[in-house]
Design an enzyme around this catalytic site. Structure first.
Site, mmCIF file in Angstrom:
data_model
loop_
_atom_site.group_PDB
_atom_site.id
_atom_site.type_symbol
_atom_site.label_atom_id
_atom_site.label_comp_id
_atom_site.label_asym_id
_atom_site.label_seq_id
_atom_site.Cartn_x
_atom_site.Cartn_y
_atom_site.Cartn_z
ATOM 1 N N VAL A 1 0.980 -3.856 3.715
ATOM 2 C CA VAL A 1 0.858 -5.161 4.383
ATOM 3 C C VAL A 1 2.133 -5.998 4.352
ATOM 4 C CG1 VAL A 1 -1.631 -5.603 4.358
ATOM 5 C CG2 VAL A 1 -0.259 -6.146 2.355
ATOM 6 N N TYR B 1 -1.865 -3.285 -10.972
ATOM 7 C CA TYR B 1 -1.908 -3.003 -9.528
ATOM 8 C C TYR B 1 -1.040 -4.002 -8.751
ATOM 9 C CZ TYR B 1 -3.914 -2.467 -4.826
ATOM 10 O OH TYR B 1 -4.076 -2.269 -3.476
ATOM 11 N N LYS C 1 0.534 3.303 -3.002
ATOM 12 C CA LYS C 1 -0.661 4.118 -3.268
ATOM 13 C C LYS C 1 -0.347 5.615 -3.247
ATOM 14 C CE LYS C 1 -3.776 0.623 -1.270
ATOM 15 N NZ LYS C 1 -4.499 0.192 -0.063
ATOM 16 N N SER D 1 0.804 -1.242 0.000
ATOM 17 C CA SER D 1 0.000 0.000 0.000
ATOM 18 C C SER D 1 0.829 1.281 0.000
ATOM 19 C CB SER D 1 -0.933 0.018 1.207
ATOM 20 O OG SER D 1 -2.069 -0.753 0.930
ATOM 21 N N TYR E 1 -4.435 3.494 7.475
ATOM 22 C CA TYR E 1 -5.786 2.912 7.430
ATOM 23 C C TYR E 1 -6.640 3.444 8.588
ATOM 24 C CZ TYR E 1 -2.612 -0.461 5.193
ATOM 25 O OH TYR E 1 -1.619 -1.051 4.473
HETATM 26 N N1 GLN Z 1 -1.443 -5.292 -2.394
HETATM 27 C C1 GLN Z 1 -2.207 -5.143 -1.203
HETATM 28 C C2 GLN Z 1 -3.689 -5.342 -1.486
HETATM 29 O O1 GLN Z 1 -4.197 -4.741 -2.363
HETATM 30 C C3 GLN Z 1 -1.993 -3.784 -0.610
HETATM 31 C C4 GLN Z 1 -2.814 -3.582 0.639
HETATM 32 C C5 GLN Z 1 -2.024 -3.077 1.784
HETATM 33 O O2 GLN Z 1 -0.798 -2.991 1.771
HETATM 34 N N2 GLN Z 1 -2.735 -2.745 2.832
HETATM 35 O O3 GLN Z 1 -4.350 -6.083 -0.815
#
Ligand code: GLN
Length: 309
Positions: free
Chosen positions: A263, A193, A68, A65, A245
């Site tokens: 994550v 993605y 992002k 993430s 988050y």
């Molecule tokens: N690649 C992960 C997903 O889309 C990214 C989510 C994350 O890092 N929280 O589930």
């Protein structure tokens, strides 16, 4: 006040390390299970080029993430802020990062912000280019500008592990396709993605990227304005309000630095005007943030007075 030496940082890592035992590495992307969850590393990068790394230094992590923030900056540069925020909102959700609930209950199915999966998938679909490869190369080129390292690439094993298992992300995409937030082929978007999330680097590179955001988009190493000041400002604001988050409020109180977690257990932080920080500890708490990483940032914030507030 700033970090003066590596032993000082090693001391903090030693104190935070034990918290990893209270969490576990993400398992919904099988390849993320391969890492030792008790490893912990941190890098600090200052605008004058001075840097420190402590803990299990040079292991690599995938951005997940954290990517992002990068794609958000690129999408705003590609399309303009007005276009982007007509389609993706600017408000925290209070829900888990992969929640689908608000896509149905909020009219007109506009994802609430670019830091949750729904919003991030919509943002990735805005990245310009004639093919998946060209769009991925543009994301990588931007990352090369941020890190000053043109060798950064993605981890193909992690990318395909996510591509094969991301049923929930596909569901988010189809929901948004129904409401025309996304207009491209879902499998192609998932490929892009998954590769974007698997971009791989060490903590020092993460800290260097953080430093560019901290310095309003200016890479002090290459002396290049990598993104407009205003784009860096928008990204940092989202990092404060939604970057961790549904733990962003608590993080703002306990740490007080714009930051984005993934994550994989990585966290990129940008201390405005001061430095960038990269952290990696794969054991996560129940909200998907690195447990030891959070503790470490909390200790660093207190010791070096890093909170903005
Ligand atoms: N690649 C992960 C997903 O889309 C990214 C989510 C994350 O890092 N929280 O589930």
């Amino acid at each position: 006040m700033q970090c003066q030496s590596q032993p000082e940082l090693e001391q903090l890592v030693a104190e935070a390390r034990g918290y990893a035992r209270l969490g576990k590495a993400a398992d919904y992307i099988p390849a993320l299970q391969k890492v030792d969850p008790e490893l912990l590393s941190v890098s600090l990068f200052y605008p004058d080029g001075c840097h420190f790394t402590a803990g299990d230094g040079n292991q690599k992590l995938t951005l997940q993430s954290i990517s992002k923030v990068i794609t958000l900056a690129l999408a705003i540069m590609d399309r303009g802020a007005e276009y982007v925020f007509e389609r993706v909102g600017q408000e925290p959700t209070g829900d888990p990062f992969n929640s689908i609930a608000k896509l149905e209950t909020i009219n007109p199915s506009k994802p609430l912000n670019p830091m949750i999966n729904a919003g991030a998938l919509a943002i990735t679909s805005m990245i310009k280019g004639n093919s998946i490869k060209e769009r991925l190369d543009r994301i990588l080129d931007f990352i090369h500008d941020l890190t000053g390292n043109s060798a950064v690439s993605y981890n193909a094993e992690v990318a395909s592990s996510e591509f094969e298992t991301s049923h929930l992300n596909r569901a988010l995409c189809y929901f948004m396709k129904q409401s025309k937030v996304i207009n491209e082929d879902v499998e192609e978007l998932m490929e892009l993605y998954s590769k974007q999330c698997s971009i791989e680097m060490d903590c020092l590179a993460l800290a260097e990227m953080g430093c560019v955001f901290a310095m309003d988009g200016f890479n002090t190493e290459t002396e290049k304005q990598v993104m407009p000041r205003d784009v860096a400002r928008i990204c940092k604001t989202f990092m404060i309000t939604c970057g961790m988050y549904n733990a962003s409020g608590e993080f703002a109180i306990n740490v007080g630095i714009p930051a984005k977690s993934g994550v994989s257990g990585g966290i990129m932080a940008a201390v405005p005007g001061k430095c960038g920080i990269g952290v990696f500890g794969a054991a996560l708490d129940e909200k998907g943030n690195s447990l030891a990483g959070l503790k470490l940032l909390e200790m660093m914030s207190r010791k070096y007075s890093l909170s903005m507030f």
